[in-house]
Scaffold this motif. Structure first.
Motif, PDB file in Angstrom:
ATOM      1  N   CYS A 182       0.838  -1.195   0.000  1.00  9.29           N
ATOM      2  CA  CYS A 182       0.000   0.000   0.000  1.00  9.29           C
ATOM      3  C   CYS A 182       0.870   1.240   0.000  1.00  9.29           C
ATOM      4  N   VAL A 183       0.236   2.345  -0.318  1.00  7.70           N
ATOM      5  CA  VAL A 183       0.820   3.671  -0.149  1.00  7.70           C
ATOM      6  C   VAL A 183      -0.098   4.398   0.817  1.00  7.70           C
ATOM      7  N   ALA A 184       0.445   4.901   1.901  1.00  4.37           N
ATOM      8  CA  ALA A 184      -0.356   5.610   2.894  1.00  4.37           C
ATOM      9  C   ALA A 184       0.204   7.012   3.084  1.00  4.37           C
ATOM     10  N   ASP A 185      -0.695   7.955   3.153  1.00  2.00           N
ATOM     11  CA  ASP A 185      -0.329   9.314   3.489  1.00  2.00           C
ATOM     12  C   ASP A 185      -0.956   9.587   4.840  1.00  2.00           C
ATOM     13  N   PHE A 186      -0.144   9.964   5.817  1.00  2.00           N
ATOM     14  CA  PHE A 186      -0.709  10.181   7.144  1.00  2.00           C
ATOM     15  C   PHE A 186      -0.217  11.483   7.747  1.00  2.00           C
ATOM     16  N   CYS A 187      -1.079  12.049   8.554  1.00  2.00           N
ATOM     17  CA  CYS A 187      -0.786  13.275   9.285  1.00  2.00           C
ATOM     18  C   CYS A 187      -1.112  13.009  10.744  1.00  2.00           C
ATOM     19  N   LEU A 188      -0.095  12.873  11.543  1.00  2.00           N
ATOM     20  CA  LEU A 188      -0.234  12.590  12.962  1.00  2.00           C
ATOM     21  C   LEU A 188      -0.333  13.925  13.706  1.00  2.00           C
ATOM     22  N   ILE A 189      -1.383  14.085  14.495  1.00  2.00           N
ATOM     23  CA  ILE A 189      -1.643  15.358  15.151  1.00  2.00           C
ATOM     24  C   ILE A 189      -1.645  15.178  16.669  1.00  2.00           C
ATOM     25  N   PRO A 190      -0.567  15.590  17.350  1.00  2.00           N
ATOM     26  CA  PRO A 190      -0.557  15.559  18.810  1.00  2.00           C
ATOM     27  C   PRO A 190      -1.539  16.615  19.332  1.00  2.00           C
ATOM     28  N   ILE A 191      -2.373  16.255  20.268  1.00  2.00           N
ATOM     29  CA  ILE A 191      -3.359  17.181  20.825  1.00  2.00           C
ATOM     30  C   ILE A 191      -2.966  17.520  22.258  1.00  2.00           C
ATOM     31  N   GLY A 192      -3.074  18.793  22.584  1.00  2.00           N
ATOM     32  CA  GLY A 192      -2.769  19.229  23.940  1.00  2.00           C
ATOM     33  C   GLY A 192      -1.307  19.573  24.146  1.00  2.00           C
ATOM     34  N   THR A 193      -0.567  19.705  23.062  1.00  2.00           N
ATOM     35  CA  THR A 193       0.841  20.105  23.172  1.00  2.00           C
ATOM     36  C   THR A 193       0.925  21.592  22.828  1.00  2.00           C
ATOM     37  N   THR A 194       2.106  22.070  22.582  1.00  2.00           N
ATOM     38  CA  THR A 194       2.280  23.463  22.172  1.00  2.00           C
ATOM     39  C   THR A 194       1.771  23.641  20.744  1.00  2.00           C
ATOM     40  N   VAL A 195       1.691  24.882  20.302  1.00  2.00           N
ATOM     41  CA  VAL A 195       1.216  25.168  18.947  1.00  2.00           C
ATOM     42  C   VAL A 195       2.118  24.497  17.909  1.00  2.00           C
ATOM     43  N   SER A 196       3.413  24.540  18.113  1.00  7.47           N
ATOM     44  CA  SER A 196       4.352  23.911  17.197  1.00  7.47           C
ATOM     45  C   SER A 196       4.470  22.417  17.519  1.00  7.47           C
ATOM     46  N   VAL A 197       4.429  21.599  16.497  1.00  5.66           N
ATOM     47  CA  VAL A 197       4.596  20.154  16.687  1.00  5.66           C
ATOM     48  C   VAL A 197       5.846  19.648  15.954  1.00  5.66           C
ATOM     49  N   SER A 198       6.764  20.571  15.663  1.00  4.67           N
ATOM     50  CA  SER A 198       7.953  20.181  14.896  1.00  4.67           C
ATOM     51  C   SER A 198       8.805  19.152  15.628  1.00  4.67           C
ATOM     52  N   GLN A 199       8.862  19.196  16.968  1.00  6.53           N
ATOM     53  CA  GLN A 199       9.634  18.192  17.715  1.00  6.53           C
ATOM     54  C   GLN A 199       9.025  16.807  17.541  1.00  6.53           C
ATOM     55  N   GLU A 200       7.690  16.715  17.623  1.00 11.51           N
ATOM     56  CA  GLU A 200       7.015  15.423  17.440  1.00 11.51           C
ATOM     57  C   GLU A 200       7.174  14.924  16.012  1.00 11.51           C
ATOM     58  N   VAL A 201       7.115  15.835  15.042  1.00 13.04           N
ATOM     59  CA  VAL A 201       7.322  15.454  13.639  1.00 13.04           C
ATOM     60  C   VAL A 201       8.739  14.914  13.462  1.00 13.04           C
ATOM     61  N   ALA A 202       9.716  15.576  14.070  1.00 12.51           N
ATOM     62  CA  ALA A 202      11.100  15.105  13.978  1.00 12.51           C
ATOM     63  C   ALA A 202      11.239  13.719  14.606  1.00 12.51           C
TER      64      ALA A 202
END
Length: 119
Positions: A19-39
């Motif tokens: 398969c090919v999957a495109d996903f967007c993981l969204i941490p809720i309740g963190t700071t506005v920036s989620v760049s650390q979680e993306v990294a």
């Protein structure tokens, strides 16, 4: 909840091979920036044997269905272990049986059509 048809054995029913999957993981309740979680998720992707590509709104990953879904689940688990209490993920998944096609080939096909517009 509806019961599955009697002739459907959920223990032996397979998943698609690839398969090919495109996903967007969204941490809720963190700071506005989620760049650390993306990294953190990208580091996990690097350790996998799967092909992937990060883009501005998520990550595209391809490979065996079970491996792709396991990796997305592992991303959830890893971030939970890092203290993210709630995560919402949007996933769009495609599979096909007529041929094997990498996500990069899909992009190339469209770029070739666009390049013909310039000629």
């Amino acid at each position: 909840m509806m019961a599955p048809p009697k002739d459907l054995d959920l223990e032996t029913l397979a998943t698609p091979e690839n398969c090919v999957a495109d996903f967007c993981l969204i941490p809720i309740g963190t700071t506005v920036s989620v760049s650390q979680e993306v990294a953190d998720v990208q580091r996990l992707m690097q350790k996998s044997h799967l092909s992937y590509s990060m883009h501005s709104a998520g990550t595209t990953v391809e490979g065996p269905w079970d491996d792709v879904m396991r990796l997305i689940g592992q991303a959830h688990f890893m971030l939970h272990q890092k203290g993210v209490v709630r995560i919402q993920t949007d996933i769009r998944v495609g599979s096909r049986t007529d041929k094997k096609q990498k996500f990069s080939e899909k992009v190339t096909a469209v770029n070739e059509i666009l390049a013909a517009d310039v000629k």
